[in-house]
Scaffold this motif. Structure first.
Motif, PDB file in Angstrom:
ATOM      1  N   LEU A 172       0.825  -1.211   0.000  1.00 51.09           N
ATOM      2  CA  LEU A 172       0.000   0.000   0.000  1.00 51.09           C
ATOM      3  C   LEU A 172       0.858   1.258   0.000  1.00 51.09           C
ATOM      4  O   LEU A 172       0.560   2.222  -0.712  1.00 51.09           O
ATOM      5  N   LYS A 173       1.921   1.272   0.784  1.00 52.38           N
ATOM      6  CA  LYS A 173       2.803   2.443   0.855  1.00 52.38           C
ATOM      7  C   LYS A 173       3.471   2.693  -0.495  1.00 52.38           C
ATOM      8  O   LYS A 173       3.572   3.840  -0.944  1.00 52.38           O
ATOM      9  N   SER A 174       3.915   1.638  -1.161  1.00 47.17           N
ATOM     10  CA  SER A 174       4.541   1.783  -2.473  1.00 47.17           C
ATOM     11  C   SER A 174       3.563   2.336  -3.496  1.00 47.17           C
ATOM     12  O   SER A 174       3.914   3.202  -4.303  1.00 47.17           O
ATOM     13  N   ILE A 175       2.325   1.844  -3.458  1.00 49.11           N
ATOM     14  CA  ILE A 175       1.304   2.348  -4.379  1.00 49.11           C
ATOM     15  C   ILE A 175       1.004   3.810  -4.071  1.00 49.11           C
ATOM     16  O   ILE A 175       0.870   4.631  -4.979  1.00 49.11           O
ATOM     17  N   GLU A 176       0.935   4.149  -2.794  1.00 47.74           N
ATOM     18  CA  GLU A 176       0.673   5.532  -2.398  1.00 47.74           C
ATOM     19  C   GLU A 176       1.786   6.454  -2.893  1.00 47.74           C
ATOM     20  O   GLU A 176       1.523   7.530  -3.439  1.00 47.74           O
ATOM     21  N   GLU A 177       3.027   6.037  -2.736  1.00 51.26           N
ATOM     22  CA  GLU A 177       4.159   6.855  -3.171  1.00 51.26           C
ATOM     23  C   GLU A 177       4.210   6.995  -4.689  1.00 51.26           C
ATOM     24  O   GLU A 177       4.694   7.999  -5.202  1.00 51.26           O
ATOM     25  N   SER A 178       3.677   6.011  -5.406  1.00 52.93           N
ATOM     26  CA  SER A 178       3.704   6.062  -6.874  1.00 52.93           C
ATOM     27  C   SER A 178       2.689   7.043  -7.448  1.00 52.93           C
ATOM     28  O   SER A 178       2.707   7.320  -8.647  1.00 52.93           O
ATOM     29  N   MET A 179       1.807   7.570  -6.612  1.00 55.70           N
ATOM     30  CA  MET A 179       0.790   8.512  -7.091  1.00 55.70           C
ATOM     31  C   MET A 179       1.409   9.777  -7.692  1.00 55.70           C
ATOM     32  O   MET A 179       0.768  10.462  -8.475  1.00 55.70           O
ATOM     33  N   ASP A 180       2.657  10.065  -7.336  1.00 58.14           N
ATOM     34  CA  ASP A 180       3.332  11.253  -7.849  1.00 58.14           C
ATOM     35  C   ASP A 180       3.916  11.055  -9.241  1.00 58.14           C
ATOM     36  O   ASP A 180       4.455  11.992  -9.819  1.00 58.14           O
ATOM     37  N   TYR A 181       3.819   9.849  -9.779  1.00 61.03           N
ATOM     38  CA  TYR A 181       4.435   9.540 -11.065  1.00 61.03           C
ATOM     39  C   TYR A 181       3.390   9.089 -12.077  1.00 61.03           C
ATOM     40  O   TYR A 181       2.401   8.454 -11.720  1.00 61.03           O
ATOM     41  N   GLU A 182       3.650   9.401 -13.322  1.00 60.21           N
ATOM     42  CA  GLU A 182       2.715   9.057 -14.388  1.00 60.21           C
ATOM     43  C   GLU A 182       2.716   7.562 -14.680  1.00 60.21           C
ATOM     44  O   GLU A 182       1.679   6.968 -14.941  1.00 60.21           O
ATOM     45  N   ILE A 183       3.893   6.959 -14.638  1.00 62.80           N
ATOM     46  CA  ILE A 183       4.035   5.536 -14.951  1.00 62.80           C
ATOM     47  C   ILE A 183       4.300   4.761 -13.669  1.00 62.80           C
ATOM     48  O   ILE A 183       5.104   5.167 -12.840  1.00 62.80           O
ATOM     49  N   PHE A 184       3.612   3.630 -13.523  1.00 59.71           N
ATOM     50  CA  PHE A 184       3.783   2.793 -12.340  1.00 59.71           C
ATOM     51  C   PHE A 184       4.873   1.757 -12.605  1.00 59.71           C
ATOM     52  O   PHE A 184       4.837   1.039 -13.601  1.00 59.71           O
ATOM     53  N   ASP A 185       5.842   1.658 -11.704  1.00 59.41           N
ATOM     54  CA  ASP A 185       6.908   0.670 -11.795  1.00 59.41           C
ATOM     55  C   ASP A 185       6.482  -0.578 -11.021  1.00 59.41           C
ATOM     56  O   ASP A 185       6.485  -0.584  -9.796  1.00 59.41           O
ATOM     57  N   GLU A 186       6.107  -1.623 -11.750  1.00 57.09           N
ATOM     58  CA  GLU A 186       5.624  -2.862 -11.139  1.00 57.09           C
ATOM     59  C   GLU A 186       6.631  -3.481 -10.176  1.00 57.09           C
ATOM     60  O   GLU A 186       6.248  -4.190  -9.244  1.00 57.09           O
ATOM     61  N   ASN A 187       7.896  -3.226 -10.410  1.00 52.89           N
ATOM     62  CA  ASN A 187       8.943  -3.847  -9.598  1.00 52.89           C
ATOM     63  C   ASN A 187       8.846  -3.466  -8.124  1.00 52.89           C
ATOM     64  O   ASN A 187       9.281  -4.233  -7.268  1.00 52.89           O
ATOM     65  N   ILE A 188       8.283  -2.304  -7.816  1.00 51.22           N
ATOM     66  CA  ILE A 188       8.245  -1.864  -6.411  1.00 51.22           C
ATOM     67  C   ILE A 188       7.258  -2.651  -5.556  1.00 51.22           C
ATOM     68  O   ILE A 188       7.284  -2.549  -4.336  1.00 51.22           O
ATOM     69  N   ILE A 189       6.389  -3.433  -6.227  1.00 45.93           N
ATOM     70  CA  ILE A 189       5.475  -4.291  -5.464  1.00 45.93           C
ATOM     71  C   ILE A 189       5.634  -5.752  -5.874  1.00 45.93           C
ATOM     72  O   ILE A 189       4.778  -6.584  -5.568  1.00 45.93           O
ATOM     73  N   SER A 190       6.718  -6.082  -6.538  1.00 50.15           N
ATOM     74  CA  SER A 190       6.913  -7.463  -6.996  1.00 50.15           C
ATOM     75  C   SER A 190       7.220  -8.384  -5.823  1.00 50.15           C
ATOM     76  O   SER A 190       7.753  -7.948  -4.799  1.00 50.15           O
ATOM     77  N   PRO A 191       6.902  -9.668  -5.966  1.00 50.81           N
ATOM     78  CA  PRO A 191       7.213 -10.612  -4.887  1.00 50.81           C
ATOM     79  C   PRO A 191       8.717 -10.675  -4.597  1.00 50.81           C
ATOM     80  O   PRO A 191       9.123 -10.808  -3.440  1.00 50.81           O
ATOM     81  N   GLU A 192       9.521 -10.551  -5.628  1.00 53.94           N
ATOM     82  CA  GLU A 192      10.982 -10.579  -5.446  1.00 53.94           C
ATOM     83  C   GLU A 192      11.441  -9.389  -4.610  1.00 53.94           C
ATOM     84  O   GLU A 192      12.241  -9.533  -3.686  1.00 53.94           O
ATOM     85  N   TYR A 193      10.938  -8.216  -4.925  1.00 49.54           N
ATOM     86  CA  TYR A 193      11.319  -6.999  -4.192  1.00 49.54           C
ATOM     87  C   TYR A 193      10.863  -7.070  -2.732  1.00 49.54           C
ATOM     88  O   TYR A 193      11.573  -6.643  -1.831  1.00 49.54           O
ATOM     89  N   LEU A 194       9.685  -7.646  -2.520  1.00 55.28           N
ATOM     90  CA  LEU A 194       9.134  -7.745  -1.167  1.00 55.28           C
ATOM     91  C   LEU A 194       9.663  -8.958  -0.405  1.00 55.28           C
ATOM     92  O   LEU A 194       9.433  -9.090   0.792  1.00 55.28           O
ATOM     93  N   GLY A 195      10.357  -9.857  -1.102  1.00 52.85           N
ATOM     94  CA  GLY A 195      10.946 -11.023  -0.456  1.00 52.85           C
ATOM     95  C   GLY A 195       9.939 -12.081  -0.030  1.00 52.85           C
ATOM     96  O   GLY A 195      10.096 -12.711   1.013  1.00 52.85           O
ATOM     97  N   VAL A 196       8.902 -12.267  -0.849  1.00 50.07           N
ATOM     98  CA  VAL A 196       7.887 -13.278  -0.552  1.00 50.07           C
ATOM     99  C   VAL A 196       7.671 -14.156  -1.779  1.00 50.07           C
ATOM    100  O   VAL A 196       8.042 -13.796  -2.893  1.00 50.07           O
ATOM    101  N   SER A 197       7.018 -15.291  -1.555  1.00 50.42           N
ATOM    102  CA  SER A 197       6.715 -16.179  -2.677  1.00 50.42           C
ATOM    103  C   SER A 197       5.655 -15.541  -3.575  1.00 50.42           C
ATOM    104  O   SER A 197       4.867 -14.701  -3.126  1.00 50.42           O
ATOM    105  N   LYS A 198       5.655 -15.963  -4.824  1.00 54.70           N
ATOM    106  CA  LYS A 198       4.673 -15.438  -5.762  1.00 54.70           C
ATOM    107  C   LYS A 198       3.247 -15.787  -5.324  1.00 54.70           C
ATOM    108  O   LYS A 198       2.337 -14.988  -5.456  1.00 54.70           O
TER     109      LYS A 198
END
Length: 103
Positions: A11-37
């Motif tokens: 949720l925090k990553s999505i909230e911070e992305s509101m300032d940008y036109e394009i959303f970077d999927e990597n900031i909420i990816s399972p790999e970035y968050l360190g969890v299983s898919k």
């Protein structure tokens, strides 16, 4: 408890992305968050089903399986409230820790 930390980070990553036109999927990816898919997918589906986020589509595949298609995730008012309440709870918790240390 770990699930709530992951949910907060998503949720925090999505909230911070509101300032940008394009959303970077990597900031909420399972790999970035360190969890299983699978855990990631289950948490995203819960966030969608409970009205915390929009902009991610559930795509049915064979059987009962569902894949996710990330378009442009956005927080709903409910998602914003969750972040606000958790931020206030963290501040209160930190204040209590500080008081305990003084006593």
């Amino acid at each position: 408890m770990e699930n709530f930390k992951i949910i907060y980070k998503i949720l925090k990553s999505i909230e911070e992305s509101m300032d940008y036109e394009i959303f970077d999927e990597n900031i909420i990816s399972p790999e970035y968050l360190g969890v299983s898919k699978e855990r990631w997918k289950a948490l995203i589906i819960e966030l969608l089903d409970n009205g915390y986020i929009t902009g991610i589509l559930k795509v049915p595949v064979m059987g009962d399986r569902v894949d996710l298609k990330i378009i442009k995730p956005k927080l709903t008012i409910k998602g914003m409230q969750y972040l606000e309440e958790n931020s206030m709870m963290k501040k209160a918790n930190n204040l209590l820790k500080g008081i305990r240390e003084i006593i």
